[in-house]
Design a protein around this motif. Structure first.
Motif, mmCIF file in Angstrom:
data_model
loop_
_atom_site.group_PDB
_atom_site.id
_atom_site.type_symbol
_atom_site.label_atom_id
_atom_site.label_comp_id
_atom_site.label_asym_id
_atom_site.label_seq_id
_atom_site.Cartn_x
_atom_site.Cartn_y
_atom_site.Cartn_z
ATOM 1 N N ARG A 10 0.855 -1.196 0.000
ATOM 2 C CA ARG A 10 0.000 0.000 0.000
ATOM 3 C C ARG A 10 0.879 1.229 0.000
ATOM 4 N N ALA A 11 0.289 2.355 -0.351
ATOM 5 C CA ALA A 11 1.020 3.618 -0.273
ATOM 6 C C ALA A 11 1.124 4.041 1.190
ATOM 7 N N GLY A 12 2.210 4.744 1.513
ATOM 8 C CA GLY A 12 2.364 5.202 2.886
ATOM 9 C C GLY A 12 3.679 5.946 3.068
ATOM 10 N N VAL A 13 3.912 6.377 4.308
ATOM 11 C CA VAL A 13 5.068 7.218 4.626
ATOM 12 C C VAL A 13 5.743 6.691 5.888
ATOM 13 N N HIS A 14 7.077 6.719 5.876
ATOM 14 C CA HIS A 14 7.860 6.349 7.064
ATOM 15 C C HIS A 14 8.912 7.428 7.280
ATOM 16 N N THR A 16 12.263 8.937 9.688
ATOM 17 C CA THR A 16 13.299 8.681 10.684
ATOM 18 C C THR A 16 14.166 9.930 10.808
ATOM 19 N N GLU A 17 14.858 10.080 11.930
ATOM 20 C CA GLU A 17 15.752 11.219 12.137
ATOM 21 C C GLU A 17 17.172 10.714 12.328
ATOM 22 N N ILE A 18 18.098 11.311 11.576
ATOM 23 C CA ILE A 18 19.510 10.915 11.648
ATOM 24 C C ILE A 18 20.336 12.188 11.785
ATOM 25 N N ASN A 19 21.027 12.320 12.907
ATOM 26 C CA ASN A 19 21.845 13.513 13.172
ATOM 27 C C ASN A 19 21.097 14.808 12.881
ATOM 28 N N ARG A 20 19.898 14.879 13.402
ATOM 29 C CA ARG A 20 19.017 16.061 13.343
ATOM 30 C C ARG A 20 18.409 16.306 11.960
ATOM 31 N N SER A 21 18.751 15.513 10.957
ATOM 32 C CA SER A 21 18.078 15.603 9.656
ATOM 33 C C SER A 21 16.872 14.672 9.650
ATOM 34 N N ARG A 22 15.742 15.175 9.121
ATOM 35 C CA ARG A 22 14.545 14.325 8.975
ATOM 36 C C ARG A 22 14.579 13.677 7.585
ATOM 37 N N PHE A 23 14.409 12.383 7.563
ATOM 38 C CA PHE A 23 14.313 11.642 6.307
ATOM 39 C C PHE A 23 12.913 11.019 6.251
ATOM 40 N N ILE A 24 12.124 11.438 5.283
ATOM 41 C CA ILE A 24 10.727 10.986 5.164
ATOM 42 C C ILE A 24 10.595 10.221 3.852
ATOM 43 N N CYS A 25 10.345 8.925 3.937
ATOM 44 C CA CYS A 25 10.219 8.096 2.735
ATOM 45 C C CYS A 25 8.743 7.884 2.423
ATOM 46 N N ALA A 26 8.320 8.326 1.241
ATOM 47 C CA ALA A 26 6.969 8.063 0.743
ATOM 48 C C ALA A 26 7.066 6.979 -0.324
ATOM 49 N N LEU A 27 6.265 5.938 -0.174
ATOM 50 C CA LEU A 27 6.250 4.814 -1.116
ATOM 51 C C LEU A 27 4.859 4.674 -1.710
ATOM 52 N N ALA A 28 4.792 4.242 -2.967
ATOM 53 C CA ALA A 28 3.483 3.987 -3.574
ATOM 54 C C ALA A 28 3.635 3.002 -4.721
ATOM 55 N N PRO A 29 2.614 2.161 -4.945
ATOM 56 C CA PRO A 29 2.609 1.343 -6.159
ATOM 57 C C PRO A 29 2.467 2.265 -7.376
ATOM 58 N N GLU A 126 7.735 -1.496 7.053
ATOM 59 C CA GLU A 126 6.559 -0.985 7.757
ATOM 60 C C GLU A 126 5.281 -1.152 6.934
ATOM 61 N N LEU A 127 5.364 -0.866 5.630
ATOM 62 C CA LEU A 127 4.166 -0.903 4.784
ATOM 63 C C LEU A 127 3.855 -2.310 4.288
ATOM 64 N N GLY A 128 4.871 -3.158 4.222
ATOM 65 C CA GLY A 128 4.670 -4.537 3.773
ATOM 66 C C GLY A 128 4.724 -4.668 2.255
ATOM 67 N N THR A 129 4.948 -5.886 1.800
ATOM 68 C CA THR A 129 5.018 -6.161 0.369
ATOM 69 C C THR A 129 4.066 -7.307 0.025
ATOM 70 N N ILE A 130 3.682 -7.380 -1.237
ATOM 71 C CA ILE A 130 2.846 -8.479 -1.726
ATOM 72 C C ILE A 130 3.496 -9.073 -2.965
ATOM 73 N N THR A 131 3.230 -10.342 -3.185
ATOM 74 C CA THR A 131 3.737 -11.032 -4.371
ATOM 75 C C THR A 131 2.596 -11.179 -5.370
ATOM 76 N N ARG A 132 2.878 -10.828 -6.612
ATOM 77 C CA ARG A 132 1.878 -10.992 -7.666
ATOM 78 C C ARG A 132 2.384 -12.032 -8.662
ATOM 79 N N GLN A 133 1.503 -12.953 -9.022
ATOM 80 C CA GLN A 133 1.833 -14.132 -9.828
ATOM 81 C C GLN A 133 1.288 -13.972 -11.245
ATOM 82 N N ARG A 134 2.048 -14.446 -12.221
ATOM 83 C CA ARG A 134 1.567 -14.394 -13.606
ATOM 84 C C ARG A 134 0.508 -15.467 -13.816
#
Length: 208
Positions: A10-14, A16-29, A126-134
């Protein structure tokens, strides 16, 4: 064609903070490269004051399209490690954008590579993955008197029943692995006393 591929559940956001920098990862299909580009553009619009909006995406079950951008970070320290993480996890049809808000502490090239690649991996966890089959698409045509029982049997065996249409006869669209076509043809003949007609169509991917 690939027998199967993995993508983000699914789409979503995670974040984290590293040495005071914010790293925001947005993922989507993303089904196409245009969808991936639109997603990147949207995340950039939503974070106009960010220090960087780096991205990577992989399109195609065979990973035929791979793109990455460092968006101003030192060359090879952001987009490439993000792409490498997607490829290492065998992800396809997926877009990732990592938005960085600089916190005043330089991470160095190695630190950036670990940060950008790492936050993508964390987001996938965090968001999880799915396997799609042919699957081979197939159409079964059967009389009304046998259709209800046949549909129940098909669903009970775990086959992907994609659509059922009632007309003069009943049309049931299914998806089945190529390797199962001949054994399924025999099963169908036995189950319907030879009354059902099986026609094979093209190929598609579905949930494994």
């Amino acid at each position: 064609m690939q027998e199967q591929y993995r993508t983000v559940a699914r789409a979503g956001v995670h974040e984290t903070e590293i040495n005071r920098s914010r790293f925001i990862c947005a993922l989507a299909p993303a089904a196409t490269e245009q969808e991936a580009q639109d997603f990147v553009a949207r995340i950039r619009r939503e974070n106009p004051t960010a220090s960087h909006n780096c991205f990577a995406y992989v399109i195609g079950a065979d990973a035929s399209v791979q793109k990455a951008s460092d968006d101003g970070e030192p060359g090879g320290t952001a987009g490439v490690p993000m792409l490498q993480m997607l490829m290492r996890r065998e992800m396809r049809y997926v877009a990732a954008v990592v938005t960085r808000y600089y916190g005043g502490v330089k991470l160095g090239a190695g630190g950036l590579i670990r940060a950008y690649g790492g936050v993508v991996g964390e987001a996938l966890d965090e968001l999880g993955t799915i396997t799609r089959q042919r699957f081979r698409l197939a159409t079964i045509t059967v009389g009304h008197q046998r259709a209800g029982r046949l549909e129940n049997d098909l669903r009970a065996t775990g086959l992907a029943v994609r659509e059922v249409r009632y007309a003069e006869a009943v049309i049931i669209e299914i998806g089945l692995p190529d390797s199962d076509v001949e054994s399924f043809r025999s099963w169908l003949a036995d189950a319907t006393a030879g009354e059902a007609l099986l026609e094979l169509g093209g190929e598609a991917y579905g949930d494994a």
